[in-house]
Write an enzyme that holds these catalytic residues in place. Sequence first.
Site, short mmCIF file in Angstrom:
data_model
loop_
_atom_site.label_atom_id
_atom_site.label_comp_id
_atom_site.label_asym_id
_atom_site.label_seq_id
_atom_site.Cartn_x
_atom_site.Cartn_y
_atom_site.Cartn_z
CB CYS A 33 34.38 38.50 43.58
SG CYS A 33 35.59 38.96 42.33
CE1 TYR A 164 36.89 31.01 39.23
CE2 TYR A 164 38.93 31.68 40.30
CZ TYR A 164 37.56 31.67 40.26
OH TYR A 164 36.84 32.29 41.24
#
Length: 289
Positions: A33, A164
Amino acid sequence: MTKTAVPHFSGILGSDAFPIEAGRYRLIWSEICPWSQRVAILRRLLGLEDIISEGKVNPVITEKGWQFSLDEGHRDPILDVDYVMAIYKQTDPNYPGRATIPVIVDVTTKKIVNNESQEIMQQLETNFMDFVKTDAPDLYPENLRTEIDALNAILLAEINQGVYKIKGAKTQADYEKYFHIFFNRLDQLEARLADSRFLFGDQITDSDIRLYVSLARFDVAYYTTFRANRNRLTDFPNLWRYAKELYQMPAFQETTNFDAIKKGFALNNLEGNPNQIVPLGPDTSIWDQ
């Protein structure tokens, strides 16, 4: 792992409610992450290991969310929980959202103080100055804060979240729009670093951490899984030199696990990788050259 809206715990580390005490707080993060890795890097750069301990979750998300399966007995040894969601429920039994990382947990109550990486970073940078190691860099110097904040907003929108947006595009037009925004910004950063060691000269700052976590995932995940494939990181001479120099610093290298990143992005991508195949490449040993 994508940055979508979730209920927010907004406690302030270093406030009267959450005073700075050695060993009182615990950072929960995962090597896959980018949002949580930047807090892990910051913690090491500032030398706050004795103030804030850390627990890591498996990079592959289960149906129950982030799991402490890297630990003996599949439980965090300090918080005695098996899933990050358990911490959220201890903090708020009626918590309605997903359990995200990073989280800072008060070990004395086993409840979450804060789960927003931006806020955690600024609290560590500004409220912990009396506790950082003597040779720690000033990552958020007062004379540069306006410029750092402005650049961070661009990095967030066009790089950290920008990639993203490429992955999440629902139409060809949207994909191409976000694709060009992302790579145009990388071109500008490449030019910026032509005559600069870091983003603000010879001084490493908060902004460098934010850019690095995206660059570290570029070739091993974003290029293929997210179709961000105009160039590889290694095709940008200045960005590649810059990323490798940061990687040589223990705080960056010790928190960068390329195998975990590959595995996590491959196996968490159920729609795009139904056969659950983890790619063997690219060769990440070049980061050490």
